[in-house]
Design a protein around this motif. Structure first.
Motif, short mmCIF file in Angstrom:
data_model
loop_
_atom_site.label_atom_id
_atom_site.label_comp_id
_atom_site.label_asym_id
_atom_site.label_seq_id
_atom_site.Cartn_x
_atom_site.Cartn_y
_atom_site.Cartn_z
N PRO A 173 -20.55 14.54 76.40
CA PRO A 173 -21.75 14.18 77.17
C PRO A 173 -22.93 13.78 76.30
O PRO A 173 -23.92 13.25 76.82
CB PRO A 173 -22.06 15.47 77.95
N ASN A 174 -22.83 14.01 75.01
CA ASN A 174 -23.91 13.63 74.10
C ASN A 174 -23.67 12.29 73.43
O ASN A 174 -24.48 11.85 72.60
CB ASN A 174 -24.09 14.71 73.03
N ARG A 175 -22.56 11.65 73.77
CA ARG A 175 -22.26 10.33 73.19
C ARG A 175 -21.88 9.37 74.31
O ARG A 175 -20.71 9.08 74.55
CB ARG A 175 -21.15 10.44 72.14
N ILE A 176 -22.91 8.91 75.01
CA ILE A 176 -22.73 7.96 76.11
C ILE A 176 -23.54 6.71 75.79
O ILE A 176 -24.74 6.78 75.54
CB ILE A 176 -23.19 8.56 77.45
N VAL A 177 -22.88 5.57 75.78
CA VAL A 177 -23.52 4.29 75.50
C VAL A 177 -23.40 3.42 76.75
O VAL A 177 -22.35 3.39 77.40
CB VAL A 177 -22.85 3.58 74.31
N MET A 178 -24.47 2.72 77.11
CA MET A 178 -24.43 1.82 78.24
C MET A 178 -24.92 0.44 77.81
O MET A 178 -25.93 0.31 77.12
CB MET A 178 -25.30 2.34 79.39
N GLY A 179 -24.20 -0.57 78.21
CA GLY A 179 -24.58 -1.95 77.92
C GLY A 179 -23.89 -2.85 78.92
O GLY A 179 -23.46 -2.41 79.98
N GLY A 180 -23.80 -4.12 78.58
CA GLY A 180 -23.13 -5.01 79.50
C GLY A 180 -23.35 -6.46 79.14
O GLY A 180 -23.83 -6.80 78.06
N SER A 181 -23.01 -7.30 80.09
CA SER A 181 -23.10 -8.75 79.92
C SER A 181 -24.26 -9.28 80.73
O SER A 181 -24.39 -8.99 81.93
CB SER A 181 -21.79 -9.40 80.37
N SER A 182 -25.14 -10.06 80.08
CA SER A 182 -26.25 -10.73 80.76
C SER A 182 -27.10 -9.71 81.52
O SER A 182 -27.66 -8.80 80.92
CB SER A 182 -25.71 -11.82 81.69
N SER A 183 -27.18 -9.81 82.85
CA SER A 183 -28.01 -8.87 83.61
C SER A 183 -27.54 -7.43 83.44
O SER A 183 -28.33 -6.50 83.55
CB SER A 183 -28.03 -9.26 85.09
N GLY A 184 -26.24 -7.24 83.17
CA GLY A 184 -25.75 -5.89 82.92
C GLY A 184 -26.37 -5.26 81.70
O GLY A 184 -26.57 -4.04 81.64
N ALA A 185 -26.70 -6.09 80.71
CA ALA A 185 -27.37 -5.57 79.51
C ALA A 185 -28.77 -5.09 79.85
O ALA A 185 -29.26 -4.12 79.26
CB ALA A 185 -27.41 -6.64 78.43
N TYR A 186 -29.45 -5.76 80.79
CA TYR A 186 -30.77 -5.29 81.22
C TYR A 186 -30.69 -3.87 81.76
O TYR A 186 -31.57 -3.04 81.51
CB TYR A 186 -31.32 -6.20 82.34
N VAL A 187 -29.63 -3.60 82.51
CA VAL A 187 -29.47 -2.27 83.09
C VAL A 187 -29.38 -1.22 81.99
O VAL A 187 -30.09 -0.20 82.00
CB VAL A 187 -28.24 -2.21 84.01
N GLY A 188 -28.51 -1.48 81.01
CA GLY A 188 -28.34 -0.52 79.92
C GLY A 188 -29.63 -0.30 79.14
O GLY A 188 -29.98 0.85 78.81
#
Length: 214
Positions: A173-188
């Motif tokens: 739970p201490n190693r969670i990364v969020m990203g994405g493509s285009s608008s998905g990257a904005y979310v992360g």
């Protein structure tokens, strides 16, 4: 072939010959990927309605893995926060605007083969890009981003709760990364950095009458 090309080629052959052991998270050490589809991680009101909608994720895990605490990579699809049927028309390709986006699926598989738990997730979609004024369009897209950020945080909470209880996904739970493509990257990016109410004190979050969009 020039002399420098021969030397480079020789070095490459030597490197291949010497070999190095494969490393988890760096190399694809697993050959198979286990996919669990359409896991409900939350519920919230859909855009333009008073109806709650399920928030879904697909979980990609390395098949046969025995590790008990694994880093998580969450990937959010592109689509400009538009429903898939509108996004596919706007961008001229399909699928887009869904967790089945081919680029997201391929990345999840590659990360899973390296030993990560990879997640392709949905979030609430919808705003009106054909609103008659720039102010209305600006308010619409900003609110769409904010709904997606709320959903992204709900997903992180779900994962941390699971880790503390049933531990179904065996994540760290201490190693969670969020990203994405285009608008998905904005979310992360905004899940990570947009945290305090004071951070909304920005002209782009305020309409012509001084009222906050969010």
């Amino acid at each position: 072939m020039y002399a420098w090309q021969i030397r480079v080629s020789a070095l490459l052959v030597m490197g291949i010959g010497l070999g190095q052991s494969l490393q988890r998270y760096q190399d694809e050490i697993f050959t198979g990927v286990k996919v669990t589809k359409n896991v409900i991680y939350g519920r919230n009101f859909a855009y333009g309605t008073l109806q709650p909608t399920d928030l879904l994720m697909d979980v990609y895990e390395p098949a046969g893995d025995t590790a008990t605490q694994r880093p998580v990579i969450i990937l959010i699809h592109a689509g400009s926060f538009l429903p898939p049927f509108i996004a596919s028309q706007a961008f001229g390709r399909s699928p887009i605007g869904t967790k089945e986006d081919s680029a997201i699926v391929e990345l999840c598989k590659r990360y899973a083969r390296r030993g990560y738990v990879a997640i392709a997730a949905t979030h609430r979609l919808g705003w009106n890009p054909q609103a008659t004024t720039q102010d209305e369009r600006g308010a619409g897209i900003i609110r769409a981003v904010w709904r997606a950020v709320q959903d992204g945080r709900a997903l992180v909470r779900y994962l941390r709760k699971d880790a503390a209880t049933t531990n179904q996904w065996r994540i760290d739970p201490n190693r969670i990364v969020m990203g994405g493509s285009s608008s998905g990257a904005y979310v992360g990016i905004h899940v990570a950095y947009l945290n305090l109410p004071s951070e909304f004190n920005n002209p782009k979050f305020i309409d012509d009458q001084g009222r906050p969009y969010i």
